[in-house]
Design an enzyme around this catalytic site. Structure first.
Site, mmCIF file in Angstrom:
data_model
loop_
_atom_site.group_PDB
_atom_site.id
_atom_site.type_symbol
_atom_site.label_atom_id
_atom_site.label_comp_id
_atom_site.label_asym_id
_atom_site.label_seq_id
_atom_site.Cartn_x
_atom_site.Cartn_y
_atom_site.Cartn_z
ATOM 1 N N GLY A 42 2.569 1.697 3.347
ATOM 2 C CA GLY A 42 3.041 0.462 2.704
ATOM 3 C C GLY A 42 2.879 -0.728 3.637
ATOM 4 O O GLY A 42 3.274 -0.666 4.800
ATOM 5 N N ARG A 75 -2.866 4.753 1.750
ATOM 6 C CA ARG A 75 -2.247 6.040 2.087
ATOM 7 C C ARG A 75 -3.368 7.057 1.932
ATOM 8 O O ARG A 75 -3.846 7.290 0.828
ATOM 9 C CB ARG A 75 -1.109 6.370 1.135
ATOM 10 C CG ARG A 75 0.030 5.351 1.144
ATOM 11 C CD ARG A 75 1.214 5.864 0.339
ATOM 12 N NE ARG A 75 2.000 4.791 -0.260
ATOM 13 C CZ ARG A 75 2.928 4.072 0.361
ATOM 14 N NH1 ARG A 75 3.183 4.297 1.600
ATOM 15 N NH2 ARG A 75 3.601 3.135 -0.270
ATOM 16 N N ASP A 96 6.155 6.635 9.479
ATOM 17 C CA ASP A 96 6.212 8.034 9.911
ATOM 18 C C ASP A 96 5.010 8.850 9.415
ATOM 19 O O ASP A 96 4.312 9.500 10.190
ATOM 20 C CB ASP A 96 7.552 8.561 9.356
ATOM 21 C CG ASP A 96 7.806 10.004 9.626
ATOM 22 O OD1 ASP A 96 7.039 10.828 9.139
ATOM 23 O OD2 ASP A 96 8.789 10.304 10.324
ATOM 24 N N THR A 98 7.385 -0.534 8.720
ATOM 25 C CA THR A 98 7.799 -0.182 7.358
ATOM 26 C C THR A 98 9.095 -0.902 7.027
ATOM 27 O O THR A 98 10.006 -0.956 7.868
ATOM 28 C CB THR A 98 7.997 1.331 7.161
ATOM 29 O OG1 THR A 98 8.720 1.544 5.931
ATOM 30 C CG2 THR A 98 8.786 1.995 8.276
ATOM 31 N N ASP A 128 11.275 0.146 5.237
ATOM 32 C CA ASP A 128 12.343 1.142 5.066
ATOM 33 C C ASP A 128 13.215 1.295 6.326
ATOM 34 O O ASP A 128 14.334 1.769 6.251
ATOM 35 C CB ASP A 128 11.749 2.509 4.708
ATOM 36 C CG ASP A 128 10.931 2.458 3.431
ATOM 37 O OD1 ASP A 128 11.078 1.481 2.675
ATOM 38 O OD2 ASP A 128 10.135 3.387 3.196
ATOM 39 N N ASP A 156 13.010 3.475 8.596
ATOM 40 C CA ASP A 156 13.430 4.889 8.581
ATOM 41 C C ASP A 156 12.736 5.729 9.650
ATOM 42 O O ASP A 156 12.708 6.951 9.556
ATOM 43 C CB ASP A 156 13.151 5.491 7.185
ATOM 44 C CG ASP A 156 11.670 5.483 6.839
ATOM 45 O OD1 ASP A 156 10.881 4.824 7.548
ATOM 46 O OD2 ASP A 156 11.289 6.144 5.853
ATOM 47 N N ARG A 211 12.931 4.188 -0.036
ATOM 48 C CA ARG A 211 12.665 5.619 -0.216
ATOM 49 C C ARG A 211 13.955 6.421 -0.041
ATOM 50 O O ARG A 211 14.924 6.131 -0.720
ATOM 51 C CB ARG A 211 11.624 6.079 0.803
ATOM 52 C CG ARG A 211 10.396 6.663 0.171
ATOM 53 C CD ARG A 211 9.437 7.085 1.246
ATOM 54 N NE ARG A 211 8.303 6.207 1.297
ATOM 55 C CZ ARG A 211 7.266 6.276 0.470
ATOM 56 N NH1 ARG A 211 7.224 7.201 -0.447
ATOM 57 N NH2 ARG A 211 6.273 5.433 0.561
HETATM 58 O O1 F6P Z 1 7.568 2.853 2.373
HETATM 59 C C1 F6P Z 1 7.601 1.552 1.910
HETATM 60 C C2 F6P Z 1 7.856 1.513 0.429
HETATM 61 O O2 F6P Z 1 7.889 0.157 0.034
HETATM 62 C C3 F6P Z 1 9.128 2.232 -0.029
HETATM 63 O O3 F6P Z 1 10.292 1.489 0.180
HETATM 64 C C4 F6P Z 1 8.813 2.465 -1.478
HETATM 65 O O4 F6P Z 1 9.522 3.586 -1.986
HETATM 66 C C5 F6P Z 1 7.334 2.738 -1.465
HETATM 67 O O5 F6P Z 1 6.833 2.153 -0.274
HETATM 68 C C6 F6P Z 1 6.594 2.186 -2.629
HETATM 69 O O6 F6P Z 1 5.281 2.603 -2.542
HETATM 70 P P1 F6P Z 1 4.101 2.011 -3.391
HETATM 71 O O7 F6P Z 1 3.787 0.652 -2.856
HETATM 72 O O8 F6P Z 1 2.990 2.977 -3.199
HETATM 73 O O9 F6P Z 1 4.587 1.932 -4.813
#
Ligand code: F6P
Length: 319
Positions: A11, A72, A103, A126, A128, A130, A172
């Site tokens: 992300g 990703r 991570d 990130t 998050d 996390d 997340r």
């Molecule tokens: O890991 C970052 C994040 O924004 C999370 O908070 C969220 O769950 C996820 O990515 C969303 O992913 P995507 O952009 O693939 O929908």
């Protein structure tokens, strides 16, 4: 001359562009030749590797997202694609990588180093927040500011209409964004995956508050809790007796121009990352803790659940 590359993975966060800008400028200052890898590990496999210069990073400091794209990549988890990635890096004589990611993005790097000797430094990035081993990840401050502005705005309309608002934040499985936002916005309720909750325990108090004149409620909930945000809103309507709405902040939290703090942290993280790679750190993640910046191994950082600050968690128990 030594060549060094940067890529973004997972992300995107606001702060990646300032990091990319400083990467180019600091690499050149250190007499290195900077390269961009476009679209994360996917670009490493597809050879989207391009030499970078000052002109490529002019004006990007103030932009959210990432100029070089992110992805990703499932392919990078497979050894045969890592071999292709290594061959591509060889064609540009690159054996050092700065990786901005979370991570999951750091997982494949250790194997890449072991198999092919590509040195790397991970920069925790990130919203998050996390990642185990670092108190701060790039992008978090900007995301928190966007959430703050959103909650402040929602409060205006909530108060005008006598409503409860359930505001869902990203994160997340990690409740960091919700916890900090709730604490700093004065929310009446905060629900995060790390803490068990029982809505019924709030019923009496919330009803009493309405009787005493309360016009609205702000509930900040993390996307990782076991209930859907709409269920929390239904609970407000059915059990507390107040009209309610759900507001899912979603990807808004990942954009916007980087905060001053994220620009500064981008500068510091990247300076450490390049200095570490030029020094003795061949496979590390640059972390920020109470003791300052520290290089940590992938094992210390990846695959471990990050604990939220216990002092801040006591705030939830007092709600
Ligand atoms: O890991 C970052 C994040 O924004 C999370 O908070 C969220 O769950 C996820 O990515 C969303 O992913 P995507 O952009 O693939 O929908």
């Amino acid at each position: 001359m030594t060549n060094i590359a940067i890529l973004c993975s997972g992300g995107d966060v606001s702060g990646m562009n300032p990091a990319i800008k400083h990467f180019v400028e600091y690499a050149l200052q250190k007499k290195l030749i900077p390269y961009f890898v476009y679209d994360g590990y996917e670009g490493l496999i597809d050879n989207k590797i391009v030499k970078a210069g000052y002109e490529d990073v002019a004006g990007i400091m103030i932009r959210g997202g990432t100029k070089i794209g992110s992805a990703r990549s499932k392919r990078f988890m497979q050894p045969e694609y890592r071999t292709v990635a290594k061959q591509n890096l060889d064609t540009h004589n690159i054996d050092m990588l700065v990786v901005l990611g979370g991570d999951g993005s750091f997982r494949g790097l250790h194997a890449f180093y072991k198999e092919h000797g590509i040195k790397f430094c991970g920069v925790p990035s990130t919203i998050d927040n996390d990642i185990n081993g670092t108190d701060y990840c790039l992008g978090v401050d900007t995301a928190l500011n966007i959430i703050k502005v959103s909650i402040d705005a929602i409060r205006d309309t909530a108060a005008s209409f006598r409503r409860a608002f359930v505001i869902e934040t990203m994160g997340r499985d990690c409740g960091y964004l919700a916890l900090i936002s709730s604490l700093t916005s004065g929310a009446e309720l905060c629900l995060i995956p790390e803490v068990e909750y029982d809505l019924a325990s709030h019923e009496e108090e919330f009803k009493k508050q309405i009787k005493n004149g309360r016009r609205y409620f702000i509930a900040v909930v993390s996307e990782g809790i076991k209930q859907d945000s709409q269920e929390i809103a239904d609970w407000f309507e059915q059990k507390i007796g107040i009209e309610s709405r759900v507001s899912i902040l979603g990807h808004l939290q990942r954009g916007g121009n980087p905060s001053t703090y994220d620009r500064l942290m981008a500068y510091k993280f990247v300076t450490y990352a390049i200095d570490g790679l030029l020094g003795s750190y061949e496979e590390s993640v640059i972390c920020y803790t109470k003791s300052g910046f520290e290089f940590k191994s992938i094992d210390e950082v990846v695959g471990k659940h990050k604990q939220l600050d216990s002092g801040l968690l006591t705030y939830l128990s007092k709600m």
